[in-house]
Enzyme design. Structure first.
Site, PDB file in Angstrom:
ATOM      1  N   HIS A   6       0.839  -1.205   0.000  1.00 17.79           N
ATOM      2  CA  HIS A   6       0.000   0.000   0.000  1.00 17.79           C
ATOM      3  C   HIS A   6       0.873   1.253   0.000  1.00 17.79           C
ATOM      4  O   HIS A   6       0.691   2.163  -0.833  1.00 17.79           O
ATOM      5  CB  HIS A   6      -0.908  -0.039   1.237  1.00 17.79           C
ATOM      6  CG  HIS A   6      -1.782   1.159   1.398  1.00 17.79           C
ATOM      7  ND1 HIS A   6      -3.145   1.108   1.227  1.00 17.79           N
ATOM      8  CD2 HIS A   6      -1.500   2.454   1.737  1.00 17.79           C
ATOM      9  CE1 HIS A   6      -3.665   2.305   1.445  1.00 17.79           C
ATOM     10  NE2 HIS A   6      -2.681   3.141   1.772  1.00 17.79           N
ATOM     11  N   GLU A   7       1.824   1.316   0.928  1.00 12.56           N
ATOM     12  CA  GLU A   7       2.690   2.496   1.026  1.00 12.56           C
ATOM     13  C   GLU A   7       3.660   2.582  -0.154  1.00 12.56           C
ATOM     14  O   GLU A   7       3.999   3.680  -0.609  1.00 12.56           O
ATOM     15  CB  GLU A   7       3.470   2.466   2.347  1.00 12.56           C
ATOM     16  CG  GLU A   7       2.598   2.569   3.585  1.00 12.56           C
ATOM     17  CD  GLU A   7       1.780   3.843   3.629  1.00 12.56           C
ATOM     18  OE1 GLU A   7       2.249   4.873   3.094  1.00 12.56           O
ATOM     19  OE2 GLU A   7       0.668   3.810   4.180  1.00 12.56           O
ATOM     20  N   HIS A  44       2.064   4.348  -3.033  1.00  7.97           N
ATOM     21  CA  HIS A  44       2.143   5.804  -2.860  1.00  7.97           C
ATOM     22  C   HIS A  44       3.518   6.324  -3.287  1.00  7.97           C
ATOM     23  O   HIS A  44       3.631   7.323  -4.011  1.00  7.97           O
ATOM     24  CB  HIS A  44       1.923   6.177  -1.388  1.00  7.97           C
ATOM     25  CG  HIS A  44       0.519   6.053  -0.912  1.00  7.97           C
ATOM     26  ND1 HIS A  44      -0.553   6.582  -1.579  1.00  7.97           N
ATOM     27  CD2 HIS A  44       0.009   5.467   0.210  1.00  7.97           C
ATOM     28  CE1 HIS A  44      -1.658   6.328  -0.910  1.00  7.97           C
ATOM     29  NE2 HIS A  44      -1.349   5.648   0.177  1.00  7.97           N
TER      30      HIS A  44
END
Length: 373
Positions: free
Chosen positions: A66-67, A70
């Protein structure tokens, strides 16, 4: 608390904050002794332990993905990414600057929940195929549960308040509509503070209903979100004040220096006890070679001070503790934080021109706010 480096992925440094171990073992215990035995009865303790360990590791790999999404999108938009830190509340991608337009803000924010949804659907698909192929329920059940957890993570992250991804989506929308990034940041921050209060209220309600642990966690998360939202807005305002400001504006010029050949005893007797400073630049033949702090001296046993030298304990004058006079003050603050020394040396062509401490920057900001008020 501090962190440790565990490696890098696609050039993005991955670090683990010490607080992460708290949530890791809490989730491991919950999976092993509560969730899986209740939902998939009939297995041995060893099986539940294996399911718990594997699921906990995969859950944090999902957070990392998820990170990482980003970070990769931010980097594609020209935003430097320092790395990702996993901590007690999940993960955080560290960037050196904010998005320059609402479109970039939107894509950087939305890709995280999309990654979590994709992971969740993939795990659901894996569990569906496995169930029809006759695979063990220990495998398919854990995969299905992790799929649900990732979908929930995506939905929660889409709530409209800082520091969640939904807060950044809200900011991008308001920014696009008004053209005012500060107003947009204020809206997103207020959303985060309201969301924090709602979670705190839900936590209190759960405690009243008899769910003590769950209620305390909701209160803790709500408190964290509320404070993080407030800090995000303050950080945005600070970056606005620092925009265009250079290191020379906040530095103390021509600081007093010490020799690397001094013993720690001489350093204490002749400098720390006779001056008001907590650190001194270390210079040799007029060139800065490091920075020595009072804390570094205190870490050495007192009986060793007469025979230990400054150059044995100082922080070397590498890029992490040196800045150029024309370097942006925002970058100076980042280097202070990374070095842990709360101060940097200002150098030009190998010569020392000044020193900047966290107090210097705070004082400069205070004067600017007073003048603007």
């Amino acid at each position: 608390m501090g962190d440790i480096r565990i490696g890098s992925i696609f050039g993005v440094e991955i670090r683990i904050d010490y607080s992460w171990f708290i949530i890791f073992f809490l989730i491991l215990w919950t999976f092993t002794f509560a969730v899986f035995p209740a939902n998939f009865p009939g297995f041995s303790l060893v099986t539940y332990i294996v399911m718990g360990v594997a699921s906990t590791v995969f859950f944090f790999l999902s957070l990392l993905a998820h990170e990482l999404s980003h970070s990769l999108v931010a980097r594609s938009k020209g935003i430097p990414v320092e790395g990702i830190t996993l901590f007690i509340f999940g993960g955080l991608a560290r960037t050196r600057m904010e998005a320059e337009n609402p479109g970039d803000e939107f894509w950087i924010a939305v890709v995280g929940p999309l990654a979590s949804i994709a992971i969740g659907l993939a795990l659901w698909g894996f569990a569906w195929v496995g169930a029809r192929a006759g695979w063990s329920v220990a495998l398919t059940g854990a995969a299905q549960y992790l799929g649900v957890l990732n979908i929930f993570l995506a939905v929660f992250n889409l709530l409209p308040g800082f520091p969640l991804d939904g807060g950044r989506l809200l900011r991008s929308a308001v920014w696009k509509a008004t053209g005012d990034v500060t107003k947009a940041t204020r809206w997103a921050s207020n959303g985060g503070k309201i969301l924090g209060l709602v979670l705190i209220g839900l936590g209190i309600f759960q405690i009243i209903q008899g769910f003590l642990v769950g209620g305390l966690w909701l209160i803790f998360i709500g408190w964290f979100l509320r404070n993080a939202a407030r800090a995000s807005y303050q950080q945005h305002l600070m970056h606005g004040l620092l925009e265009g400001v250079r290191a020379r504006a906040a530095m103390t010029p021509d600081p007093e220096v010490v020799s690397p050949d001094l013993t720690l005893q001489q350093l204490v007797d002749d400098y720390f006890l006779r001056r008001r400073y907590q650190a001194f630049p270390v210079a040799e033949d007029g060139h800065p070679v490091g920075l020595v702090t009072l804390r570094q001296v205190k870490d050495v046993p007192r009986e060793e001070w007469p025979r230990r030298r400054v150059d044995e304990v100082m922080t070397p004058a590498i890029d992490g503790v040196t800045v150029a006079p024309d370097e942006p003050l925002a970058s100076v603050l980042e280097k202070m934080e990374r070095s842990g020394a709360n101060r940097v040396l200002v150098t030009r062509d190998g010569h020392l021109e000044g020193i900047i401490t966290a107090s210097d920057v705070a004082g400069w900001l205070r004067r600017i706010r007073e003048l603007q008020g």
